[in-house]
Enzyme design. Structure first.
Site, short mmCIF file in Angstrom:
data_model
loop_
_atom_site.label_atom_id
_atom_site.label_comp_id
_atom_site.label_asym_id
_atom_site.label_seq_id
_atom_site.Cartn_x
_atom_site.Cartn_y
_atom_site.Cartn_z
N ARG A 283 -0.87 14.16 13.35
CA ARG A 283 -0.49 14.03 11.93
C ARG A 283 -0.37 15.39 11.23
O ARG A 283 -1.01 15.66 10.22
CB ARG A 283 -1.47 13.12 11.19
CG ARG A 283 -1.91 11.93 11.97
CD ARG A 283 -1.44 10.56 11.67
NE ARG A 283 -0.67 10.15 10.59
CZ ARG A 283 -1.04 9.16 9.75
NH1 ARG A 283 -2.23 8.67 9.83
NH2 ARG A 283 -0.20 8.76 8.83
N CYS B 276 -5.60 7.72 9.66
CA CYS B 276 -5.86 6.96 10.88
C CYS B 276 -5.65 7.84 12.11
O CYS B 276 -4.73 8.64 12.16
CB CYS B 276 -4.91 5.78 10.98
SG CYS B 276 -5.39 4.41 9.92
N ARG C 141 -8.70 -0.74 4.58
CA ARG C 141 -7.87 0.31 3.98
C ARG C 141 -6.53 -0.25 3.54
O ARG C 141 -5.89 0.24 2.63
CB ARG C 141 -7.62 1.45 4.99
CG ARG C 141 -8.86 2.21 5.38
CD ARG C 141 -8.54 3.42 6.22
NE ARG C 141 -7.55 4.24 5.54
CZ ARG C 141 -7.11 5.40 6.03
NH1 ARG C 141 -7.54 5.83 7.21
NH2 ARG C 141 -6.23 6.13 5.38
N LYS D 134 0.85 -1.21 0.00
CA LYS D 134 0.00 0.00 0.00
C LYS D 134 0.88 1.25 0.00
O LYS D 134 0.66 2.18 -0.77
CB LYS D 134 -0.89 0.00 1.24
CG LYS D 134 -1.65 1.30 1.48
CD LYS D 134 -2.58 1.23 2.65
CE LYS D 134 -1.92 1.48 3.97
NZ LYS D 134 -1.58 2.90 4.23
N ASN D 135 1.91 1.24 0.87
CA ASN D 135 2.71 2.46 1.06
C ASN D 135 3.78 2.64 -0.01
O ASN D 135 4.51 3.63 0.02
CB ASN D 135 3.29 2.49 2.47
CG ASN D 135 2.19 2.62 3.51
OD1 ASN D 135 1.03 2.90 3.18
ND2 ASN D 135 2.51 2.38 4.77
N ASP E 243 4.14 0.41 12.14
CA ASP E 243 2.94 -0.21 11.57
C ASP E 243 2.76 -1.66 11.98
O ASP E 243 1.73 -2.26 11.67
CB ASP E 243 2.96 -0.10 10.04
CG ASP E 243 2.83 1.32 9.57
OD1 ASP E 243 3.08 1.59 8.38
OD2 ASP E 243 2.50 2.19 10.41
C1 EPZ Z 1 3.92 6.92 6.38
O1 EPZ Z 1 3.11 7.93 6.95
C2 EPZ Z 1 3.02 5.70 6.25
N1 EPZ Z 1 1.88 6.01 5.37
C3 EPZ Z 1 2.49 5.28 7.63
O2 EPZ Z 1 1.72 4.08 7.45
C4 EPZ Z 1 3.69 4.97 8.52
O3 EPZ Z 1 3.23 4.63 9.81
C5 EPZ Z 1 4.60 6.20 8.60
O4 EPZ Z 1 5.02 6.58 7.26
C6 EPZ Z 1 5.85 5.94 9.41
O5 EPZ Z 1 6.56 4.87 8.86
C7 EPZ Z 1 2.08 5.98 4.02
O6 EPZ Z 1 3.19 5.74 3.53
C8 EPZ Z 1 0.88 6.24 3.17
P1 EPZ Z 1 5.88 10.23 8.68
P2 EPZ Z 1 3.68 9.47 7.05
O7 EPZ Z 1 5.82 11.52 7.97
O8 EPZ Z 1 4.50 9.80 5.88
C9 EPZ Z 1 5.28 13.28 12.27
C10 EPZ Z 1 -0.16 2.68 7.62
O9 EPZ Z 1 -0.73 2.10 8.57
N2 EPZ Z 1 5.17 14.33 11.23
O10 EPZ Z 1 7.10 9.37 8.51
O11 EPZ Z 1 2.52 10.34 7.38
C11 EPZ Z 1 4.09 12.34 12.23
O12 EPZ Z 1 2.99 12.90 12.93
C12 EPZ Z 1 0.31 4.12 7.78
O13 EPZ Z 1 0.07 2.14 6.50
C13 EPZ Z 1 5.11 15.65 11.65
O14 EPZ Z 1 5.12 15.95 12.85
O15 EPZ Z 1 4.61 9.34 8.33
C14 EPZ Z 1 4.64 11.12 12.91
O16 EPZ Z 1 4.61 11.32 14.29
C15 EPZ Z 1 0.05 4.67 9.17
N3 EPZ Z 1 5.02 16.62 10.70
C16 EPZ Z 1 6.10 11.09 12.41
O17 EPZ Z 1 6.40 12.43 11.98
C17 EPZ Z 1 4.99 16.33 9.37
O18 EPZ Z 1 4.92 17.26 8.54
C18 EPZ Z 1 6.34 10.11 11.26
O19 EPZ Z 1 5.54 10.51 10.22
C19 EPZ Z 1 5.05 14.97 8.97
C20 EPZ Z 1 5.14 13.99 9.91
#
Ligand code: EPZ
Length: 420
Positions: free
Chosen positions: A121, A116, A398, A22-23, A306
């Site tokens: 986020r 989610c 999802r 998915k990702n 995840d």
């Molecule tokens: C990706 O989300 C994945 N989703 C998530 O999978 C996964 O858990 C996550 O990476 C971490 O590996 C997809 O690829 C579609 P991040 P993403 O930016 O990119 C904070 C699933 O179940 N953050 O690496 O949104 C954020 O809140 C999903 O398949 C900020 O604070 O994750 C989190 O605490 C869930 N500001 C941390 O960084 C920002 O601008 C990691 O987020 C961006 C992120």
């Protein structure tokens, strides 16, 4: 609305082909907006998030179709650069089209994304990275207004190796002029897959999976390319953990074991036999797992957030006590209250779960709070004595094509029912 009904206790035997990740496919579908023509992605997985992404691409003016398990995306006429709240709210990765739209249209007006409920986020790191590359960004009335003037590349240092930010910058920069460098990028396999897809289309990106990614802008990309994404390491990890919990012998195909090394190491430490080949993982589970004293979720290549809920379920029925620390999302332990209804002995303090392993869980009616916690509750139902009903199955859909079909093909007693 639908629910899953499980009778626990069956061991799992057999093989399953793991779906496309998915990702990986979501950002690659977003990247198809950069191609002035047709993109074909094979082995299209029937996750609801992928259908939402198709809806978003069509909103921008792309034409999409699914033929023989492949998706075709025709992005010749991209005429909109706006995502309204109703659509953005549906899914976090709606925001993964931001970089591509900004590169293609020169401007973007996006509402804040949903996703989610595992934390606030925010998108502040996305906005900071774009501003560091000279993009004009104003946030007002719940929308982000962005415009690029004379883009000439630059250096972006990520305070945190964010997956989405890394992917958005790669998509923004690859067709524009100048050299763009991302320092401290995310190293997930899905980032490497996006690099491979874009380079397949003529981009010049190097370093995905390492501490520095360089993107040399190439003007336009080739069209008419056809691509197959990597297998879903989180689905594979889910089924590996499920087999480890209930016992049995299961072979997971279409998965690169190097994408799950941290989990494999922990399963072996928990007394589970894991056999790797270049594109499969086999689990041989004959005894109750042994607890791993402490597990911390970290950016790749360490333990993935995840798989945190799924692994906590395993720890809850393992021999011994353990601690699980969720370092990535600020509220990703909400499901524990559902697990304790099934007899798990877990105390949560801030982002730490203190687990005392019990011999068995007892079936109960539970509610999936999000995608991966829902998958964890399915594993709990497979382990538990008696009946378990899992509500909010739409969250699980999802990111799993048909979790009940795949698990019942391995011998689980699990069916999907409509809520009356
Ligand atoms: C990706 O989300 C994945 N989703 C998530 O999978 C996964 O858990 C996550 O990476 C971490 O590996 C997809 O690829 C579609 P991040 P993403 O930016 O990119 C904070 C699933 O179940 N953050 O690496 O949104 C954020 O809140 C999903 O398949 C900020 O604070 O994750 C989190 O605490 C869930 N500001 C941390 O960084 C920002 O601008 C990691 O987020 C961006 C992120």
């Amino acid at each position: 609305m639908e629910k899953l009904k499980i009778v626990g206790g069956n061991r799992l035997y057999g093989e399953v082909k793991i779906s496309t990740a998915k990702n990986a496919i979501l950002p690659i579908m977003a990247a198809s907006l950069l191609i002035n023509g047709e993109t074909k992605i094979l082995d299209f997985p029937h996750f609801s998030d992928c259908y939402t992404m198709l809806e978003i691409l069509e909103k921008f003016g792309a034409k999409t179709s699914i033929v023989n398990e492949s998706v075709k995306i025709e992005s010749t006429n991209i005429k909109s650069f706006v995502i309204e709240t109703s659509l953005a709210e549906k899914m976090r990765s709606s925001f993964f089209t931001f970089g591509a739209i900004l590169a293609r249209c020169g401007k973007a007006i996006f509402s804040y994304p949903g996703g989610c409920n595992i934390g606030s986020r925010p998108v502040d790191m996305h906005i900071k990275a774009f501003k560091d590359l000279g993009i004009d960004i104003v946030e007002k009335h719940g929308y982000i207004y962005a415009e690029r003037k004379n883009f000439s590349g630059g250096v972006v240092y990520l305070d945190f190796p964010s997956v989405g930010v890394t992917e958005n910058v790669m998509m923004l920069a690859c067709t524009l002029n100048g050299l763009t460098v991302i320092k401290n990028p995310a190293k997930e396999p899905e980032i490497v897959d996006l690099q491979n897809f874009l380079n397949c289309a003529g981009a010049k990106i190097e370093g995905a999976g390492t501490d520095v990614i360089t993107i040399q802008g190439v003007g336009k990309l080739l069209n008419g390319i056809s691509y197959t994404c990597i297998g879903d390491r989180i689905i594979a990890g889910t089924y590996a953990i499920a087999t480890s919990c209930v016992g049995g012998i299961v072979k997971l195909n279409n998965i690169n074991p190097t994408h799950l090394q941290d989990l494999i190491d922990k399963l072996r430490k928990a007394d589970i036999c894991v056999i790797e080949s270049k594109d499969s993982i086999s689990i041989i589970a004959e005894r109750r797992p042994t607890s791993i004293p402490i597990v911390q979720t970290m950016p790749y290549p360490y333990f993935p957030t995840d798989l945190q809920s799924q692994f906590t379920v395993m720890q809850s029925i393992s021999k011994g006590n353990s601690i699980i620390v969720e370092n990535i999302f600020e509220s990703r332990l909400g499901y524990v209250s559902q697990l304790t209804k099934m007899g798990a002995k877990i105390k949560v303090k801030n982002n730490i779960a203190f687990v005392e392993g019990v011999e068995t869980l007892l079936g109960a009616e539970v509610y999936a709070p999000d995608l991966r916690a829902g998958a964890g509750l399915v594993i709990a139902g497979l382990c538990a004595k008696g009946y378990t009903t899992i509500n909010n199955v739409h969250f699980i859909d999802r990111g799993y094509e048909s979790i009940e079909k795949e698990l019942s093909s391995l011998g689980a007693n699990i069916i999907r029912e409509k809520n009356n």
